[in-house]
Design a protein around this motif. Structure first.
Motif, short mmCIF file in Angstrom:
data_model
loop_
_atom_site.label_atom_id
_atom_site.label_comp_id
_atom_site.label_asym_id
_atom_site.label_seq_id
_atom_site.Cartn_x
_atom_site.Cartn_y
_atom_site.Cartn_z
N UNK A 144 0.85 -1.19 0.00
CA UNK A 144 0.00 0.00 0.00
C UNK A 144 0.89 1.23 0.00
N UNK A 145 0.54 2.21 -0.84
CA UNK A 145 1.30 3.44 -0.90
C UNK A 145 0.97 4.38 0.24
N UNK A 146 1.71 5.49 0.32
CA UNK A 146 1.53 6.43 1.41
C UNK A 146 0.17 7.14 1.34
N UNK A 147 -0.35 7.38 0.14
CA UNK A 147 -1.58 8.15 -0.03
C UNK A 147 -2.82 7.26 -0.01
N UNK A 148 -2.67 5.99 -0.35
CA UNK A 148 -3.84 5.12 -0.52
C UNK A 148 -4.77 5.08 0.69
N UNK A 154 -9.04 12.54 0.61
CA UNK A 154 -8.51 13.47 -0.39
C UNK A 154 -9.53 13.72 -1.50
N UNK A 155 -10.22 12.67 -1.92
CA UNK A 155 -11.26 12.84 -2.94
C UNK A 155 -12.37 13.76 -2.44
N UNK A 156 -12.71 13.64 -1.15
CA UNK A 156 -13.74 14.51 -0.59
C UNK A 156 -13.29 15.97 -0.58
N UNK A 157 -12.03 16.22 -0.18
CA UNK A 157 -11.50 17.59 -0.21
C UNK A 157 -11.50 18.15 -1.63
#
Length: 208
Positions: A144-148, A154-157
């Motif tokens: 798993x990556x750092x952002x996943x 993030x999508x909500x923002x």
């Protein structure tokens, strides 16, 4: 009497980062160690190929002098550089595929010549790759990556920001309600500094 001698100060292995898009591994493998095979795609110059041939590592085809390299420097790097508006990719490279097993290495040049096929040259008898992931996952190779883990947040923002931008655009560029046949030119309703819209009644135009 002064004498010169060579002394080894460092004899550790060297490492280089490999583009993940240039590395292929057995689909069912969850680690380098238990993979039956893996492939590393590389891009190299004619001079580098000839240097490896001089060391008896590569067995180059006799007609290589008549061949011109076709591959870009790196297709994935090209896409990243184009994002920064860098478009000069006149330099070409030869494409190599290094196929590794624990006990063997096979190198294919330009997808048509086998220029190396021999036992694994490393004393440890393993594939010379290390898998580095941010968060390991059981039974998975890529992890798993750092952002996943925060992608949903993030999508909500991003969605909220886009909604605010859309709202500002609608405030600055509103639409209108008007009775029919009140204007000779409906472009009078376009927003403009100091603009005036002539009509029979102020009730004939309303903001939507």
């Amino acid at each position: 009497k002064e004498e010169e001698e060579e002394t080894t100060l460092n004899d550790d292995p060297g490492f280089e980062v490999i583009d993940i898009m240039d590395f292929f591994i057995e689909p069912n493998a969850d680690s380098i160690e238990n993979a039956r095979w893996c492939i590393h795609r590389k891009y190299t110059t004619r001079k580098s190929l000839e240097a490896m041939a001089a060391l008896d590592i590569y067995n180059l085809p006799v007609n290589l002098d008549k061949e011109e390299p076709e591959a870009e420097i790196n297709e994935n790097k090209k896409a990243r550089m184009q994002a920064y508006d860098i478009k000069d990719f006149t330099v070409k490279r030869f494409e190599l595929f290094e196929y590794w097993e624990d006990d063997r290495i096979i190198v294919v040049l330009e997808r048509k010549w086998v220029i190396r096929d021999e036992p694994n040259p490393f004393y440890h008898g393993k594939k010379p790759f290390i898998n580095v992931v941010f968060t390991p996952m059981p039974f998975e190779f890529y992890g798993i990556g750092a952002i996943e883990p925060i992608m949903a947040l993030q999508d909500e923002l991003n969605e909220r920001r886009n909604q605010r931008l859309d709202y500002v655009q609608r405030v600055l560029n509103p639409m209108w309600l008007s009775q029919r046949a009140n204007f000779d030119d409906v472009t009078d309703l376009l927003s403009r500094p100091g603009g005036v819209v002539l009509c029979n009644s102020v009730d004939e135009i309303k903001l939507l």
